[in-house]
Design a protein around this motif. Sequence first.
Motif, short mmCIF file in Angstrom:
data_model
loop_
_atom_site.label_atom_id
_atom_site.label_comp_id
_atom_site.label_asym_id
_atom_site.label_seq_id
_atom_site.Cartn_x
_atom_site.Cartn_y
_atom_site.Cartn_z
N ALA A 149 3.70 -94.13 -48.39
CA ALA A 149 3.06 -95.02 -47.43
C ALA A 149 2.57 -96.25 -48.20
O ALA A 149 2.84 -96.40 -49.40
CB ALA A 149 1.92 -94.31 -46.72
N ASP A 150 1.84 -97.13 -47.52
CA ASP A 150 1.40 -98.36 -48.17
C ASP A 150 0.38 -98.09 -49.27
O ASP A 150 0.39 -98.75 -50.31
CB ASP A 150 0.79 -99.32 -47.14
N THR A 151 -0.50 -97.13 -49.07
CA THR A 151 -1.59 -96.92 -50.03
C THR A 151 -1.60 -95.52 -50.62
O THR A 151 -2.50 -95.20 -51.40
CB THR A 151 -2.95 -97.16 -49.34
N ALA A 152 -0.64 -94.67 -50.26
CA ALA A 152 -0.65 -93.30 -50.76
C ALA A 152 0.77 -92.76 -50.76
O ALA A 152 1.69 -93.33 -50.14
CB ALA A 152 -1.55 -92.41 -49.91
N VAL A 153 0.95 -91.66 -51.45
CA VAL A 153 2.23 -90.96 -51.46
C VAL A 153 1.94 -89.47 -51.33
O VAL A 153 0.96 -88.97 -51.90
CB VAL A 153 3.03 -91.26 -52.75
N THR A 154 2.75 -88.78 -50.56
CA THR A 154 2.59 -87.33 -50.37
C THR A 154 3.79 -86.62 -50.94
O THR A 154 4.94 -86.98 -50.65
CB THR A 154 2.44 -86.99 -48.87
N VAL A 155 3.53 -85.63 -51.78
CA VAL A 155 4.60 -84.78 -52.32
C VAL A 155 4.42 -83.38 -51.78
O VAL A 155 3.30 -82.96 -51.46
CB VAL A 155 4.58 -84.77 -53.87
N TRP A 156 5.51 -82.65 -51.65
CA TRP A 156 5.44 -81.29 -51.12
C TRP A 156 6.47 -80.43 -51.81
O TRP A 156 7.47 -80.90 -52.31
CB TRP A 156 5.67 -81.29 -49.61
N TRP A 157 6.21 -79.14 -51.82
CA TRP A 157 7.17 -78.17 -52.35
C TRP A 157 6.78 -76.79 -51.85
O TRP A 157 5.71 -76.60 -51.26
CB TRP A 157 7.23 -78.24 -53.87
N THR A 158 7.66 -75.83 -52.05
CA THR A 158 7.39 -74.46 -51.66
C THR A 158 7.56 -73.55 -52.87
O THR A 158 8.25 -73.90 -53.83
CB THR A 158 8.34 -73.98 -50.54
N ARG A 159 6.93 -72.39 -52.80
CA ARG A 159 7.03 -71.47 -53.93
C ARG A 159 8.46 -70.96 -54.11
O ARG A 159 8.97 -70.85 -55.22
CB ARG A 159 6.07 -70.29 -53.73
N GLU A 160 9.12 -70.66 -52.98
CA GLU A 160 10.51 -70.23 -52.99
C GLU A 160 11.34 -71.28 -52.25
O GLU A 160 10.84 -71.93 -51.34
CB GLU A 160 10.66 -68.86 -52.31
N PRO A 161 12.62 -71.43 -52.62
CA PRO A 161 13.46 -72.42 -51.92
C PRO A 161 13.57 -72.10 -50.43
O PRO A 161 13.52 -70.95 -50.00
CB PRO A 161 14.83 -72.27 -52.62
N VAL A 162 13.69 -73.15 -49.62
CA VAL A 162 13.83 -73.00 -48.17
C VAL A 162 15.10 -73.71 -47.72
O VAL A 162 15.56 -74.68 -48.34
CB VAL A 162 12.61 -73.59 -47.42
N LYS A 163 15.68 -73.21 -46.62
CA LYS A 163 16.91 -73.80 -46.10
C LYS A 163 16.64 -75.09 -45.33
O LYS A 163 17.44 -76.02 -45.35
CB LYS A 163 17.63 -72.79 -45.19
N ARG A 164 15.52 -75.13 -44.62
CA ARG A 164 15.19 -76.29 -43.78
C ARG A 164 14.10 -77.13 -44.44
O ARG A 164 13.10 -76.59 -44.92
CB ARG A 164 14.72 -75.86 -42.39
N ASN A 165 14.31 -78.43 -44.45
CA ASN A 165 13.30 -79.35 -44.97
C ASN A 165 12.35 -79.71 -43.84
O ASN A 165 12.49 -80.75 -43.18
CB ASN A 165 13.98 -80.60 -45.54
N HIS A 166 11.36 -78.83 -43.59
CA HIS A 166 10.46 -79.06 -42.46
C HIS A 166 9.66 -80.35 -42.63
O HIS A 166 9.37 -81.05 -41.66
CB HIS A 166 9.49 -77.88 -42.32
#
Length: 619
Positions: free
Chosen positions: A255-272
């Motif tokens: 975004a303009d003033t921030a960035v969000t990162v995400w991950w899961t402990r185990e791999p997932v098929k769908r990128n929710h």
Amino acid sequence: MLLKRLTERVADQEQSYTKPATIKWAVLLDGDHAQVQDLRVPKGQPALRLDVPTSTRTVAIAPCLLADNAQYVFGVPKADPKTGEVKDKDAARAAKCRTAFADLARQWAAANPGDPTAEAVVRFFATTLDIPADMAAGDLVAISVDGQWAHQHPSALQFWADKVSDAKGAGNTGLCLVCGHERPLLATVPISIAMGAIPAKQAKSTQLVSVNTAAQGRAGVSAGLAATPLCERCGTAATTSLGELLVDPKHRRRADTAVTVWWTREPVKRNHFGTLDDPQPEDVANLLGKIFKPGTGTTEYSADVNKFYSATLGANSSRVVVRDWIDVPLPIIEDSLGRWFRDHQYLDPWAPHITHQGTADHPSPGTGPQYQAYPLWRLTLACARWVKTEKKYHPKTIPEGLDEALLHSALHGTPPPAWILPRLLARIRADRRIDGPRTALLRLALTRHHTQEHGMPGLDPDANDPAYMCGRLFATLAAVQRRAAKDTGRTVNTTITDKYFGTAMSSPATVLANLRAGAENHLRIIRRRNTPTANALEARMRDIYQHLDDVPLLLTVPEQGRFVLGYEHQRAADITAALAYKAAKEQAAETAEPQPAEDGALFDVTDLIETAPAHSETA
């Protein structure tokens, strides 16, 4: 907890003190021959990117081994960006940087006697090369010996790792707060987050963990990380892991003033998480099906259930600021995202190409209402100013912090900030524009703030809320004017929507009575050519008035929002009926079947083309 989760993500990876960077110049060493090669490419073309040695560098002179900027490799001084003038102090510093870079390379060569690559690098420092005039002090330069990058030599990588470890270590062992083991501790984190990876007003590299004042430490301790003990392995792993997430578009949202990162402990098929900005019908349907059903009791999760992690980061000077942190079982985030789409989806007849079918809570294939799920960036853009001449929203007028607030609402399942509703209504009143994204954002704000149950995404014929019914009435009056104009062949330059919508949404009693009286003339015109349509319009207004004990004089902010919803829901229902009538008429013409009765739609779809919203697709 954030450091621990980041460290666990790369637990199986071998740690190294390198980072990917763009190489702009190369020093090619081949025997006794040496030359400088320009590796810069035009904008838009792929550049050469290599993993190069890295370490946190402040104002002190600290060279990287065998690959660094031109100030260190060639002693190119920084020039004034406006005048191009080089100050004496900058020239002196560049000379010291060059000496430090050469000394570090000689130390590596001394640790590896007889190595032909090391010997070639040492000979290079005894030669003089012509430096290109357009080489900037910040351009990255790497050294190649006989076609191989010197900094990627195994002995160079090991030497650099040992060098950084010795320089950044605190010189003692202790209990690491992340892994809980007794290990050598760090004085400072050896790797910084790359410049620009986290949005900031001033582009700087940032530190994930940094303590240098008493206020930032514990018990007044401000000496490095003495009050926040981190071992070398965990400090390096956490920063490396975050750096990988920040450069991966599938696990990062800027975004303009921030960035969000995400991950899961185990791999997932769908990128929710990716569904928020790219809501494909099958993904939205999948999330809607994962909403927790009431009455099933508290859901308990076993220890081996997959986990979802996300961090929203900003920057303050050279430090990372953690604005939000999520560590929950994956089903909880799926429930939150499913509710997000349920609470804002909208019955948009103009956008059937990115919809799913079925009911609001139970999507299914086949025929049925068309519900539109909007990308988060479209909802953010809907709160900006609409530029009528350009037929798009002005992105620079988006309220500051709106994108981050909506993302927080989506991930946590919480109401958006209360200021969004009045700000959006003010935009609608000023721009005199209502479209799908604005209606969806309006519905989200009303659903999560002012009602216990989610409202319908389309027309609710059983609603008896005065504000909602007034909105339906205004839409019907506008339809009457539009149909009368069509029947007489006139073009209406200024509609009642243009003139009275802003007043009607805040004070309906002041305009609706007069507009209803004026509609009698329009109904007479319609009745002369199409009695069933006139009767249907009149019956609808009569039915609405039966649900209205009294037209409100003033509407509160939430009531103004429900007025707009009633208006847009009625308008969307009319458009849906007109489109269905048009499709049935075309099908009947192809099959030679009897034409459908015209009273199946209150006005022809050709009258509605000008009301179709111009969708801006610019994020």
